[in-house]
Design a protein around this motif. Structure first.
Motif, PDB file in Angstrom:
ATOM      1  N   LEU A 304       0.837  -1.204   0.000  1.00 45.55           N
ATOM      2  CA  LEU A 304       0.000   0.000   0.000  1.00 45.55           C
ATOM      3  C   LEU A 304       0.874   1.258   0.000  1.00 45.55           C
ATOM      4  O   LEU A 304       0.587   2.235  -0.711  1.00 45.55           O
ATOM      5  N   CYS A 305       1.964   1.226   0.787  1.00 40.80           N
ATOM      6  CA  CYS A 305       2.874   2.382   0.809  1.00 40.80           C
ATOM      7  C   CYS A 305       3.526   2.599  -0.555  1.00 40.80           C
ATOM      8  O   CYS A 305       3.654   3.733  -1.029  1.00 40.80           O
ATOM      9  N   ALA A 306       3.935   1.491  -1.192  1.00 44.90           N
ATOM     10  CA  ALA A 306       4.560   1.602  -2.512  1.00 44.90           C
ATOM     11  C   ALA A 306       3.573   2.174  -3.521  1.00 44.90           C
ATOM     12  O   ALA A 306       3.926   3.016  -4.358  1.00 44.90           O
ATOM     13  N   LEU A 307       2.319   1.736  -3.435  1.00 44.42           N
ATOM     14  CA  LEU A 307       1.290   2.243  -4.337  1.00 44.42           C
ATOM     15  C   LEU A 307       1.025   3.718  -4.080  1.00 44.42           C
ATOM     16  O   LEU A 307       0.928   4.534  -5.010  1.00 44.42           O
ATOM     17  N   GLY A 308       0.922   4.083  -2.797  1.00 46.58           N
ATOM     18  CA  GLY A 308       0.651   5.473  -2.451  1.00 46.58           C
ATOM     19  C   GLY A 308       1.772   6.416  -2.853  1.00 46.58           C
ATOM     20  O   GLY A 308       1.529   7.595  -3.163  1.00 46.58           O
ATOM     21  N   ALA A 309       3.006   5.889  -2.889  1.00 47.06           N
ATOM     22  CA  ALA A 309       4.143   6.734  -3.259  1.00 47.06           C
ATOM     23  C   ALA A 309       4.160   7.069  -4.741  1.00 47.06           C
ATOM     24  O   ALA A 309       4.818   8.026  -5.156  1.00 47.06           O
ATOM     25  N   ARG A 310       3.436   6.301  -5.544  1.00 49.23           N
ATOM     26  CA  ARG A 310       3.471   6.509  -6.998  1.00 49.23           C
ATOM     27  C   ARG A 310       2.396   7.465  -7.497  1.00 49.23           C
ATOM     28  O   ARG A 310       2.403   7.831  -8.665  1.00 49.23           O
ATOM     29  N   VAL A 311       1.435   7.802  -6.622  1.00 47.42           N
ATOM     30  CA  VAL A 311       0.326   8.657  -7.069  1.00 47.42           C
ATOM     31  C   VAL A 311       0.165   9.840  -6.124  1.00 47.42           C
ATOM     32  O   VAL A 311       0.492   9.753  -4.941  1.00 47.42           O
ATOM     33  N   PRO A 312      -0.342  10.987  -6.637  1.00 47.75           N
ATOM     34  CA  PRO A 312      -0.477  12.186  -5.799  1.00 47.75           C
ATOM     35  C   PRO A 312      -1.795  12.244  -5.035  1.00 47.75           C
ATOM     36  O   PRO A 312      -2.056  13.232  -4.344  1.00 47.75           O
ATOM     37  N   HIS A 313      -2.637  11.222  -5.170  1.00 44.63           N
ATOM     38  CA  HIS A 313      -3.958  11.255  -4.552  1.00 44.63           C
ATOM     39  C   HIS A 313      -4.149  10.014  -3.679  1.00 44.63           C
ATOM     40  O   HIS A 313      -3.362   9.069  -3.740  1.00 44.63           O
ATOM     41  N   PRO A 314      -5.220   9.970  -2.874  1.00 46.32           N
ATOM     42  CA  PRO A 314      -5.465   8.800  -2.034  1.00 46.32           C
ATOM     43  C   PRO A 314      -5.670   7.535  -2.866  1.00 46.32           C
ATOM     44  O   PRO A 314      -6.063   7.581  -4.034  1.00 46.32           O
ATOM     45  N   VAL A 315      -5.410   6.398  -2.226  1.00 39.84           N
ATOM     46  CA  VAL A 315      -5.584   5.092  -2.867  1.00 39.84           C
ATOM     47  C   VAL A 315      -6.978   4.560  -2.536  1.00 39.84           C
ATOM     48  O   VAL A 315      -7.389   4.537  -1.370  1.00 39.84           O
ATOM     49  N   ALA A 316      -7.708   4.157  -3.552  1.00 36.03           N
ATOM     50  CA  ALA A 316      -9.040   3.594  -3.339  1.00 36.03           C
ATOM     51  C   ALA A 316      -8.932   2.130  -2.933  1.00 36.03           C
ATOM     52  O   ALA A 316      -8.105   1.391  -3.460  1.00 36.03           O
ATOM     53  N   VAL A 317      -9.769   1.709  -1.985  1.00 35.92           N
ATOM     54  CA  VAL A 317      -9.825   0.320  -1.553  1.00 35.92           C
ATOM     55  C   VAL A 317     -11.142  -0.270  -2.049  1.00 35.92           C
ATOM     56  O   VAL A 317     -12.223   0.224  -1.692  1.00 35.92           O
ATOM     57  N   LEU A 318     -11.034  -1.302  -2.889  1.00 38.28           N
ATOM     58  CA  LEU A 318     -12.212  -1.898  -3.519  1.00 38.28           C
ATOM     59  C   LEU A 318     -12.489  -3.277  -2.955  1.00 38.28           C
ATOM     60  O   LEU A 318     -11.566  -4.047  -2.678  1.00 38.28           O
ATOM     61  N   ASP A 319     -13.786  -3.612  -2.817  1.00 33.30           N
ATOM     62  CA  ASP A 319     -14.139  -4.963  -2.383  1.00 33.30           C
ATOM     63  C   ASP A 319     -14.161  -5.900  -3.580  1.00 33.30           C
ATOM     64  O   ASP A 319     -13.798  -5.515  -4.706  1.00 33.30           O
ATOM     65  N   ALA A 320     -14.591  -7.153  -3.358  1.00 37.07           N
ATOM     66  CA  ALA A 320     -14.558  -8.162  -4.419  1.00 37.07           C
ATOM     67  C   ALA A 320     -15.452  -7.804  -5.601  1.00 37.07           C
ATOM     68  O   ALA A 320     -15.226  -8.265  -6.727  1.00 37.07           O
ATOM     69  N   ASP A 321     -16.457  -6.962  -5.363  1.00 33.98           N
ATOM     70  CA  ASP A 321     -17.368  -6.550  -6.432  1.00 33.98           C
ATOM     71  C   ASP A 321     -16.928  -5.261  -7.115  1.00 33.98           C
ATOM     72  O   ASP A 321     -17.631  -4.745  -7.988  1.00 33.98           O
ATOM     73  N   GLY A 322     -15.777  -4.740  -6.710  1.00 35.11           N
ATOM     74  CA  GLY A 322     -15.279  -3.517  -7.320  1.00 35.11           C
ATOM     75  C   GLY A 322     -15.829  -2.240  -6.732  1.00 35.11           C
ATOM     76  O   GLY A 322     -15.566  -1.150  -7.244  1.00 35.11           O
ATOM     77  N   ALA A 323     -16.587  -2.354  -5.644  1.00 28.90           N
ATOM     78  CA  ALA A 323     -17.150  -1.169  -4.999  1.00 28.90           C
ATOM     79  C   ALA A 323     -16.122  -0.566  -4.042  1.00 28.90           C
ATOM     80  O   ALA A 323     -15.385  -1.275  -3.369  1.00 28.90           O
ATOM     81  N   VAL A 324     -16.078   0.774  -3.981  1.00 30.61           N
ATOM     82  CA  VAL A 324     -15.154   1.464  -3.079  1.00 30.61           C
ATOM     83  C   VAL A 324     -15.663   1.332  -1.646  1.00 30.61           C
ATOM     84  O   VAL A 324     -16.777   1.742  -1.325  1.00 30.61           O
ATOM     85  N   VAL A 325     -14.833   0.731  -0.776  1.00 37.49           N
ATOM     86  CA  VAL A 325     -15.200   0.578   0.638  1.00 37.49           C
ATOM     87  C   VAL A 325     -14.382   1.519   1.525  1.00 37.49           C
ATOM     88  O   VAL A 325     -14.621   1.612   2.720  1.00 37.49           O
ATOM     89  N   GLY A 326     -13.416   2.218   0.940  1.00 32.15           N
ATOM     90  CA  GLY A 326     -12.619   3.151   1.708  1.00 32.15           C
ATOM     91  C   GLY A 326     -11.514   3.749   0.858  1.00 32.15           C
ATOM     92  O   GLY A 326     -11.302   3.341  -0.291  1.00 32.15           O
ATOM     93  N   VAL A 327     -10.827   4.730   1.412  1.00 31.10           N
ATOM     94  CA  VAL A 327      -9.671   5.328   0.757  1.00 31.10           C
ATOM     95  C   VAL A 327      -8.549   5.457   1.769  1.00 31.10           C
ATOM     96  O   VAL A 327      -8.786   5.534   2.978  1.00 31.10           O
ATOM     97  N   VAL A 328      -7.328   5.493   1.256  1.00 31.27           N
ATOM     98  CA  VAL A 328      -6.157   5.647   2.122  1.00 31.27           C
ATOM     99  C   VAL A 328      -5.392   6.891   1.689  1.00 31.27           C
ATOM    100  O   VAL A 328      -4.592   6.847   0.754  1.00 31.27           O
ATOM    101  N   PRO A 329      -5.636   8.016   2.346  1.00 27.61           N
ATOM    102  CA  PRO A 329      -4.866   9.227   2.048  1.00 27.61           C
ATOM    103  C   PRO A 329      -3.462   9.106   2.650  1.00 27.61           C
ATOM    104  O   PRO A 329      -3.230   8.298   3.557  1.00 27.61           O
TER     105      PRO A 329
END
Length: 362
Positions: A304-329
């Motif tokens: 998650l840290c590696a992913l967050g370091a590559r983008v300037p915005h929060p990381v979306a957390v998706l469930d098995a159906d592709g729905a956003v269940v949270g974000v990680v700023p």
């Protein structure tokens, strides 16, 4: 999901008039008061439930009561008060012969110091529990050989215990428990006598076996890193009492008191936490605009840290159906590594956000 194993208000008191001492504990007496009277309270009012296929870890310092608690679960020690139920059967109500039958067929134990017979071969040691059950020799050897194969010991069946390394001997002990096909495994600091590298190999072996066999396991340890790596749930004991029972994330991010917090201060959080533990379940403003950077609730924190370091915005957390269940700023990633601003607050429950499907293992 109904519990496979339940402990209900268990007490174990050694010394004079134990039942009277248990009543005093219920009325508010502490351990020191009893010790002054020559009585030792090893376990005090312990209650918990273990779901089918779950690894339930009990951890604490030496003398906290964890091994005594484990021995009450299969009747090796009789509780002073309280009940143990396995698949709805009250084990504390059984006679000695009935308890022996339960231990022979339903509950296996893996000891800290291997407990192998030096005059029996590896195969004979692995088959010992089946021999106690009266299983015919051909069948027990076949089942023991399969258990040894699962534990990575194929080809060592005719060897003697003293020809094996410590880690291999512990695998024989694990194979012996698995060969009986018991529904419940009790593991009493089973890896603590091993060197660190071998110990980690055994942890890997147990997790690999668990993915296939899905046994119900109660695992005793004094090592918090081991507890967090193995446990679906963790109970922390102090002075005979369970002071906190929860997931690895619960213990790490929401310690019940200063005692539990002192255990967790040196833990490498990046090896324990997942996206579910640190995500914000109530996005606000631009935090909801997560672009294409996505993770799943069980994405390890390091990834998650590696992913967050590559983008300037929060990381979306998706469930098995592709729905956003949270974000990680970013503030969550920084805060989760310590107790500073941005750390997850108690109201952010990963279990609520992901319907209980939280992964805490490194």
């Amino acid at each position: 999901m109904s519990a496979r194993l339940e402990a209900e208000h268990l007490y174990k008191v050694f010394g004079r008039r134990p039942k009277e001492a248990a009543e005093r504990l219920r009325d508010g007496a502490d351990r020191e008061e009893l010790r002054a009277d020559g009585t030792t309270a090893a376990v005090i009012d312990a209650s918990f439930a273990v779901a089918p296929g779950q690894i339930f870890v009990v951890m604490g310092l030496s003398g906290s009561g964890k091994s005594t608690l484990l021995r009450m679960l299969n009747g090796l020690l009789e509780p002073t008060a309280g009940h143990v139920r396995f698949d709805g059967q009250d084990l504390t109500a059984l006679g000695a012969a009935e308890l022996r039958e339960v231990r022979a067929r339903k509950i296996s134990m893996v000891f800290q110091h291997f407990a192998l017979f030096p005059h029996r071969s590896v195969l004979e040691n692995a088959a010992y529990g089946l021999a106690v059950q009266g299983v015919p020799r051909a069948e027990r050897e076949e089942r023991a050989a399969e258990a040894l194969r699962l534990c990575g010991l194929a080809g060592w069946e005719r060897s003697w215990p003293d020809e094996l390394s410590g880690g291999m001997q512990q695998r024989v002990g694990l194979a012996r428990a698995l060969a009986t096909d018991a529904d419940l495994l009790l593991m009493d600091e089973s890896f603590s006598a091993l060197d660190p590298l071998i110990r980690r190999d055994m942890q890997d072996q147990l997790l690999q076996l668990q993915r296939t066999l899905k046994k119900t396991i109660v695992f005793i340890t004094h090592d918090l890193n081991e507890a967090m790596r193995l446990g679906d749930r963790i109970a922390v004991m102090r002075d005979g009492r369970i002071v906190q029972d929860g997931t690895a994330e619960d213990i790490l991010l929401r310690p019940a008191d200063d005692y539990v917090a002192s255990f967790t201060k040196d833990v490498d959080r990046s090896r324990v936490l997942t996206a579910a533990a640190v995500m914000d379940t109530e996005p606000r403003g631009d935090e909801a605009d997560c672009g294409c950077a996505t993770a799943t609730p069980d994405t390890p924190f390091g990834e998650l840290c590696a992913l967050g370091a590559r983008v300037p915005h929060p990381v979306a957390v998706l469930d098995a159906d592709g729905a956003v269940v949270g974000v990680v700023p970013p503030r969550r990633l920084v805060g989760a590594l310590g107790d500073g601003p941005g750390a997850p607050e108690p109201c952010d429950s990963p279990r609520e956000a992901t319907d209980g499907k939280v992964t805490a293992r490194a």
